[in-house]
Design a protein around this motif. Structure first.
Motif, PDB file in Angstrom:
ATOM      1  N   SER A 288       0.828  -1.208   0.000  1.00  0.00           N
ATOM      2  CA  SER A 288       0.000   0.000   0.000  1.00  0.00           C
ATOM      3  C   SER A 288       0.856   1.249   0.000  1.00  0.00           C
ATOM      4  CB  SER A 288      -0.922   0.010   1.227  1.00  0.00           C
ATOM      5  OG  SER A 288      -0.155  -0.037   2.425  1.00  0.00           O
ATOM      6  N   SER A 289       0.299   2.269  -0.579  1.00  0.00           N
ATOM      7  CA  SER A 289       0.870   3.625  -0.516  1.00  0.00           C
ATOM      8  C   SER A 289      -0.309   4.562  -0.313  1.00  0.00           C
ATOM      9  CB  SER A 289       1.630   3.964  -1.797  1.00  0.00           C
ATOM     10  OG  SER A 289       2.092   5.303  -1.767  1.00  0.00           O
ATOM     11  N   LEU A 290      -0.583   4.891   0.960  1.00  0.00           N
ATOM     12  CA  LEU A 290      -1.763   5.665   1.326  1.00  0.00           C
ATOM     13  C   LEU A 290      -1.352   7.031   1.856  1.00  0.00           C
ATOM     14  CD1 LEU A 290      -3.777   2.857   3.180  1.00  0.00           C
ATOM     15  CD2 LEU A 290      -3.955   3.541   0.779  1.00  0.00           C
ATOM     16  N   HIS A 319       3.948   0.737   2.478  1.00  0.00           N
ATOM     17  CA  HIS A 319       3.862  -0.302   3.507  1.00  0.00           C
ATOM     18  C   HIS A 319       3.588  -1.649   2.843  1.00  0.00           C
ATOM     19  CE1 HIS A 319       3.188  -1.982   7.499  1.00  0.00           C
ATOM     20  NE2 HIS A 319       2.044  -2.501   7.087  1.00  0.00           N
ATOM     21  N   GLN A 320       4.102  -2.719   3.463  1.00  0.00           N
ATOM     22  CA  GLN A 320       3.889  -4.068   2.953  1.00  0.00           C
ATOM     23  C   GLN A 320       3.680  -5.017   4.119  1.00  0.00           C
ATOM     24  OE1 GLN A 320       5.954  -6.159  -0.618  1.00  0.00           O
ATOM     25  NE2 GLN A 320       7.249  -6.588   1.128  1.00  0.00           N
ATOM     26  N   THR A 321       2.695  -5.876   4.008  1.00  0.00           N
ATOM     27  CA  THR A 321       2.410  -6.831   5.073  1.00  0.00           C
ATOM     28  C   THR A 321       1.718  -8.055   4.505  1.00  0.00           C
ATOM     29  OG1 THR A 321       1.388  -7.103   7.253  1.00  0.00           O
ATOM     30  CG2 THR A 321       0.139  -5.852   5.618  1.00  0.00           C
ATOM     31  N   ASP A 322       1.882  -9.195   5.169  1.00  0.00           N
ATOM     32  CA  ASP A 322       1.116 -10.394   4.854  1.00  0.00           C
ATOM     33  C   ASP A 322      -0.194 -10.366   5.634  1.00  0.00           C
ATOM     34  OD1 ASP A 322       2.654 -11.630   2.974  1.00  0.00           O
ATOM     35  OD2 ASP A 322       3.688 -12.965   4.372  1.00  0.00           O
ATOM     36  N   VAL A 323      -1.281 -10.621   4.951  1.00  0.00           N
ATOM     37  CA  VAL A 323      -2.593 -10.719   5.576  1.00  0.00           C
ATOM     38  C   VAL A 323      -2.968 -12.195   5.619  1.00  0.00           C
ATOM     39  CG1 VAL A 323      -4.995  -9.961   5.527  1.00  0.00           C
ATOM     40  CG2 VAL A 323      -3.193  -8.459   4.632  1.00  0.00           C
ATOM     41  N   LEU A 324      -3.041 -12.748   6.828  1.00  0.00           N
ATOM     42  CA  LEU A 324      -3.242 -14.177   6.995  1.00  0.00           C
ATOM     43  C   LEU A 324      -4.634 -14.471   7.538  1.00  0.00           C
ATOM     44  CD1 LEU A 324       0.191 -15.190   8.593  1.00  0.00           C
ATOM     45  CD2 LEU A 324      -0.441 -15.096   6.173  1.00  0.00           C
ATOM     46  N   PHE A 325      -5.235 -15.522   7.004  1.00  0.00           N
ATOM     47  CA  PHE A 325      -6.530 -16.030   7.459  1.00  0.00           C
ATOM     48  C   PHE A 325      -6.306 -17.447   7.972  1.00  0.00           C
ATOM     49  CE2 PHE A 325      -7.201 -12.867   4.273  1.00  0.00           C
ATOM     50  CZ  PHE A 325      -8.402 -12.230   4.544  1.00  0.00           C
ATOM     51  N   SER A 326      -6.508 -17.654   9.251  1.00  0.00           N
ATOM     52  CA  SER A 326      -6.211 -18.946   9.862  1.00  0.00           C
ATOM     53  C   SER A 326      -7.487 -19.700  10.190  1.00  0.00           C
ATOM     54  CB  SER A 326      -5.394 -18.737  11.141  1.00  0.00           C
ATOM     55  OG  SER A 326      -5.298 -19.933  11.883  1.00  0.00           O
ATOM     56  N   SER A 327      -7.388 -21.024  10.143  1.00  0.00           N
ATOM     57  CA  SER A 327      -8.539 -21.858  10.505  1.00  0.00           C
ATOM     58  C   SER A 327      -8.914 -21.688  11.971  1.00  0.00           C
ATOM     59  CB  SER A 327      -8.229 -23.327  10.211  1.00  0.00           C
ATOM     60  OG  SER A 327      -7.106 -23.768  10.958  1.00  0.00           O
ATOM     61  N   HIS A 328      -7.989 -21.179  12.787  1.00  0.00           N
ATOM     62  CA  HIS A 328      -8.321 -20.913  14.184  1.00  0.00           C
ATOM     63  C   HIS A 328      -9.348 -19.795  14.300  1.00  0.00           C
ATOM     64  CE1 HIS A 328      -5.221 -23.601  15.616  1.00  0.00           C
ATOM     65  NE2 HIS A 328      -4.305 -22.981  14.897  1.00  0.00           N
ATOM     66  N   SER A 385      12.291  -5.753  -1.148  1.00  0.00           N
ATOM     67  CA  SER A 385      13.628  -5.186  -1.028  1.00  0.00           C
ATOM     68  C   SER A 385      13.664  -3.941  -0.184  1.00  0.00           C
ATOM     69  CB  SER A 385      14.195  -4.913  -2.419  1.00  0.00           C
ATOM     70  OG  SER A 385      13.340  -4.065  -3.141  1.00  0.00           O
ATOM     71  N   SER A 386      13.235  -2.802  -0.748  1.00  0.00           N
ATOM     72  CA  SER A 386      13.392  -1.551  -0.033  1.00  0.00           C
ATOM     73  C   SER A 386      12.453  -1.436   1.136  1.00  0.00           C
ATOM     74  CB  SER A 386      13.164  -0.377  -1.002  1.00  0.00           C
ATOM     75  OG  SER A 386      11.863  -0.446  -1.542  1.00  0.00           O
ATOM     76  N   SER A 387      11.349  -2.171   1.120  1.00  0.00           N
ATOM     77  CA  SER A 387      10.375  -2.035   2.200  1.00  0.00           C
ATOM     78  C   SER A 387      10.254  -3.283   3.052  1.00  0.00           C
ATOM     79  CB  SER A 387       9.000  -1.690   1.617  1.00  0.00           C
ATOM     80  OG  SER A 387       8.579  -2.688   0.733  1.00  0.00           O
ATOM     81  N   SER A 388      11.136  -4.257   2.848  1.00  0.00           N
ATOM     82  CA  SER A 388      10.972  -5.532   3.552  1.00  0.00           C
ATOM     83  C   SER A 388      11.138  -5.360   5.049  1.00  0.00           C
ATOM     84  CB  SER A 388      11.972  -6.559   3.019  1.00  0.00           C
ATOM     85  OG  SER A 388      13.280  -6.127   3.252  1.00  0.00           O
ATOM     86  N   SER A 389      11.915  -4.374   5.471  1.00  0.00           N
ATOM     87  CA  SER A 389      12.131  -4.205   6.893  1.00  0.00           C
ATOM     88  C   SER A 389      10.863  -3.826   7.623  1.00  0.00           C
ATOM     89  CB  SER A 389      13.210  -3.144   7.129  1.00  0.00           C
ATOM     90  OG  SER A 389      12.818  -1.909   6.567  1.00  0.00           O
ATOM     91  N   SER A 390       9.896  -3.263   6.882  1.00  0.00           N
ATOM     92  CA  SER A 390       8.640  -2.881   7.512  1.00  0.00           C
ATOM     93  C   SER A 390       7.559  -3.925   7.328  1.00  0.00           C
ATOM     94  CB  SER A 390       8.154  -1.545   6.933  1.00  0.00           C
ATOM     95  OG  SER A 390       7.846  -1.691   5.565  1.00  0.00           O
ATOM     96  N   SER A 391       7.872  -5.033   6.636  1.00  0.00           N
ATOM     97  CA  SER A 391       6.874  -6.068   6.405  1.00  0.00           C
ATOM     98  C   SER A 391       6.522  -6.759   7.708  1.00  0.00           C
ATOM     99  CB  SER A 391       7.400  -7.094   5.406  1.00  0.00           C
ATOM    100  OG  SER A 391       7.630  -6.488   4.169  1.00  0.00           O
ATOM    101  N   SER A 392       5.269  -7.127   7.842  1.00  0.00           N
ATOM    102  CA  SER A 392       4.833  -7.812   9.053  1.00  0.00           C
ATOM    103  C   SER A 392       3.602  -8.618   8.746  1.00  0.00           C
ATOM    104  CB  SER A 392       4.534  -6.790  10.158  1.00  0.00           C
ATOM    105  OG  SER A 392       3.484  -5.934   9.767  1.00  0.00           O
TER     106      SER A 392
END
Length: 872
Positions: A288-290, A319-328, A385-392
């Protein structure tokens, strides 16, 4: 012999046909069309992009040696710059691939033409430039000063400068790394529509000034540190060291400044031991770039589970992040009677549709149509690369989530709201499977798919020497892998494009990606901060883009040696951060890591021809049929005659000379000629008198060598747990290490492997004369009859016996008999054994021919036979 020689030179006069247009006789063309028709239809459907119109791949490139360009980067990267004298080409390309496409070099991989290319011209940097217009999905897009655009670089080699519309956006200290994916926000550098005189003319320009890597494998004492691509002793070194824009460049754009992208799907499946239940973790990567912090909702639709959505808080800026959907958290991801993905020998490689979409203000678009497409269209690529440090992971930033289904299509009417920001619609296909590995009681690495053991049988991949690829060529080669009965391909430091892995997903094949041996990737003592950064970012990029493919078996993050602990920690942390759902391996060799323990594999070779008895005779020391051999095999595999005479001029075809040596591969190391293959060939079959004679006899030698190796590993499962034949294919027209040649012609190696891995197979053990029935299917085989026939060298039947073979268990093996003892008194020195396995309806299920010798010599003779023989 005379007719054969005439045939040789007749074929040599044929005009060279590009590798994607493999010459075939009429029969082979018809057979190939019937065999590949379903796959051709499949890939035609897969070609659909499935992403919103805001994404475009940049095409229409030109390249030129920077030493011949007088203008500065701000001029070269401006719209309207005159590059008419440059080399124009289409698609992604290294410099050499572009120069071949332009016609500067022709037939460069044939003869000794590659040696005539001056490598000094590649010591200079080269310019690559393209002009384009942004997609006008909104009529205001190309003229709006508020337009937003994200540039994706999926592969540059090796370092360079990035220029956009007269502005340097990245310098060579930041734009570096062959396997890194780069995200570059170029919104501030866009031209408006008035820049060009015509509304149809391109109004944007991108230019890259690239330098070749220094990535050497020879001599072994060198300390090159550019983490790129080298061909080791597989092939001659490309003169340009594969410098170039070797993977696609694309742009995601929006008529407004905020930009949302969903990419890189993830599916992590936990399957119950009885296969009746599966719990899923599904995710996508959100970039995202908001302009301000917002609540963003991510929606998923799939044919595997009901629609789900999740809302998270996304900060302002890039910003970059993984959005996870868990069976829990989502009961919809707790599946009963799941339709699982299997390697083709174990079952159906079933795939399910998945579409993903993100929106601000909870205003989704209509994804129902996208989710119904039975296609794989994930071609968008970007970098951590350039934004991986902010990935979560979004699990820590999600402000709300819902387990109730929310159908995007039901609220699509709000998608036109001007206050909303919408992402692209990502459509792809996913496979539900669980892959694990363990050390067995012997300390050997054993892999399981959905709790079922699998004997890994595969080969090592070599890309084209100039990294050229086409969908048709990919299709043909993967179809070959499956036709040979192999289930795995190892990619050592040559990680192919998404089309390769999508095809493997569809065909039920497994992939072993990983980093290379011997070159800069293993020069750890010479690494500095840049090398560690490039290695980490390369792992992040490749882990993200590969994680969603069900074909992934294991990532081998070092080949011949064990990485230092701090490097291994870095690799493992990178894979963990992208939620890599599959096993990893610290080395392809028999080593022990202080972090991850014993590898449980071996890389002991051999890499040269061995007699058929070798694979069962060696039980503890080398490459024999026990444990997991990550690379090894019977070495040289000379081309068939028609291919050879495309690669070598008829006037230079005999006797063996430097033309032969050059087409063995690199002239450094041990495998730059046939000196390790010719002596046993002549000792076993007699001296050759011509190229035709030599190559014909070679097919017989490679047939029996490959057949015996794969048979031995199959007979010894699961004392033997895996085999990667070295190699599958050649990077150029070569005589070493392949199961089919560069022109996609099949010879003895191909049919030897195919014969040995037939679903139901009867084999002869060279060590003790016993006969074994092998079931490679995961269902019980019917009771059958084994017919064992001995022939002498003159074609006279010496003996004929029938053996009842009871039903074999799924994936089972059983000894069923032995050769007659004693042998008939009138047996000739060389004799032939034909084994046929017949079902109850008296039609042949399997037929193979092998041979033995009346003496105990390990150079026992052998012959091939049709794999579809219907009578003895």
């Amino acid at each position: 012999s005379g007719r054969a020689e005439q045939c040789c030179f007749s074929l040599a006069r044929e005009e060279f046909i590009a590798p994607t247009q493999t010459p075939m006789c009429f029969y082979h063309r018809v057979a190939a069309l019937f065999a590949l028709a379903p796959l051709l239809l499949l890939l035609l459907s897969v070609h659909a992009e499935g992403v919103s119109g805001a994404k475009q791949v940049i095409s229409g490139w030109s390249t030129q040696n920077a030493d011949l360009v007088q203008e500065a980067g701000r001029v070269v990267s401006s719209v309207g710059y005159d590059d008419s004298l440059w080399c124009a080409y289409e698609g992604e390309a290294t410099v050499m691939a572009a120069l071949v496409q332009c016609g500067v070099y022709t037939d460069v991989l044939e003869d000794l033409h590659l040696l005539q290319v001056n490598p000094r011209q590649f010591l200079d940097p080269w310019w690559f430039r393209a002009e384009f217009s942004l997609n006008a999905s909104s009529s205001a897009l190309s003229s709006s000063s508020a337009a937003s655009a994200l540039l994706h670089l999926d592969g540059i080699n090796y370092r360079g400068e990035l220029w956009v519309n007269g502005h340097m956006v990245m310098d060579s200290s930041k734009l570096v790394g062959t396997f890194r994916y780069f995200d570059v926000l170029i919104s501030d550098y866009l031209n408006n529509a008035t820049t060009s005189s015509s509304s149809d003319a391109a109004n944007q320009c991108i230019a890259l000034k690239l330098w070749a890597p220094n990535d050497q494998w020879h001599p072994s004492t060198n300390n090159s540190t550019d983490l790129a691509i080298s061909f080791l002793d597989w092939a001659p070194q490309p003169p340009d060291y594969n410098m170039g824009v070797w993977r696609s460049v694309s742009v995601h754009s929006s008529p407004s400044r905020p930009l949302l992208l969903v990419r890189y799907p993830l599916v992590d499946t936990l399957v119950s031991p009885n296969l009746s239940q599966a719990n899923l973790t599904v995710g996508v990567n959100l970039w995202s770039s908001l302009s301000a912090a917002c609540e963003v909702t991510v929606f998923l639709n799939s044919s595997a589970f009901p629609p789900i959505h999740k809302t998270l808080h996304v900060p302002a800026g890039e910003h970059q992040t993984d959005v996870l959907f868990s069976s829990h958290d989502f009961a919809q991801l707790q599946l009963s009677s799941p339709v699982l993905w299997w390697p083709f020998q174990m079952g159906q490689p079933s795939l399910h549709s998945l579409s993903a979409y993100a929106a601000v203000n909870d205003s989704p678009a209509d994804t129902s149509a996208a989710s119904s497409h039975p296609t794989t269209a994930l071609h968008s690529s970007a970098s951590s690369s350039s934004s991986s440090s902010s990935s979560s992971s979004s699990s820590s930033s999600s402000s709300s989530s819902s387990s109730s289904p929310s159908s995007p299509s039901s609220s699509s009417s709000s998608s036109s709201s001007s206050s909303s920001v919408h992402s692209n619609i990502l459509t792809t296909r996913i496979g539900l499977r669980q892959i694990t590995s363990e050390l067995d009681s012997n300390g050997h690495r054993l892999f399981r798919v959905n709790h079922q053991r699998i004997l890994v049988r595969g080969a090592g991949w070599a890309p084209d020497l100039f990294l050229r690829t086409t969908r048709n060529r990919t299709l043909a080669q993967m179809a070959y892998v499956r036709d040979m009965g192999l289930n795995t391909v190892r990619f050592e430091g040559k990680l192919e494009d998404s089309v390769v892995f999508e095809t493997m997903d569809e065909l039920g094949l497994l992939a072993m990606p990983g980093w290379c041996c011997c070159d800069a990737w293993q020069h750890w003592s010479a690494w500095g901060e840049e090398q560690e950064m490039v290695a980490r970012e390369s792992m992040l990029s490749q882990g993200l883009r590969l994680r969603g493919h069900p074909s992934m078996l294991v990532f081998v993050y070092s080949s011949d040696e064990l990485p230092p602990p701090h490097v291994e920690e870095m690799y493992l942390a990178a894979l963990q951060s992208v939620h890599w759902p599959n096993p990893t391996l610290a080395s392809a060799s028999a080593l022990s890591s202080p972090l991850t323990g014993n590898t449980g594999v071996k890389m002991s070779g051999p890499y040269v021809w061995e007699p058929p008895i070798y694979w069962l005779q060696d039980t503890s020391d080398y490459g024999g049929a026990y444990g997991f051999l990550t690379e090894g095999g019977p070495g040289a595999s000379p081309m068939v005659l028609e291919s050879f005479l495309r690669a070598v001029p008829p006037s230079r075809s005999w006797p063996i000379n430097f033309y032969w040596d050059f087409h063995c591969g690199s002239q450094h190391g041990l495998f730059g000629d046939l000196s390790l293959f010719t002596p046993p060939l002549y000792a076993r079959y007699g001296n050759a008198s011509s190229a035709c004679d030599y190559l014909a006899t070679s097919q017989l030698a490679t047939y029996e060598a490959q057949r015996a190796m794969f048979e031995a590993y199959s007979r010894n499962k699961y004392t033997a747990t895996g085999l990667i034949q070295w190699m599958l294919n050649d990077a150029f027209p070569g005589l070493y290490w392949n199961l089919y040649d560069f022109y996609l012609q099949q010879g003895g190696s191909y049919f030897g492997a195919k014969q040995a891995t037939r679903p139901l197979h009867l084999m002869y053990s060279y060590t003790d004369g016993s006969l074994w029935a092998i079931n490679s299917l995961y269902r019980a085989s019917p009771a059958a009859l084994a017919v064992v026939t001995l022939w002498d060298i003159n074609g006279r039947v010496l003996s004929n016996q029938t053996i009842s073979v009871d039903s074999l268990a799924p994936d089972g093996v059983r000894e069923v008999g032995a050769l007659p003892s004693p042998l008939p008194a009138n047996v000739t020195t060389t004799y032939f054994l034909q084994l046929s396995l017949w079902d109850n309806s008296a039609s042949s299920s399997s037929s193979s021919s092998s041979s033995s010798s009346s003496s105990s010599s390990s150079f026992s003779s052998s012959s091939s036979s049709s794999s579809s023989s219907s009578s003895s």
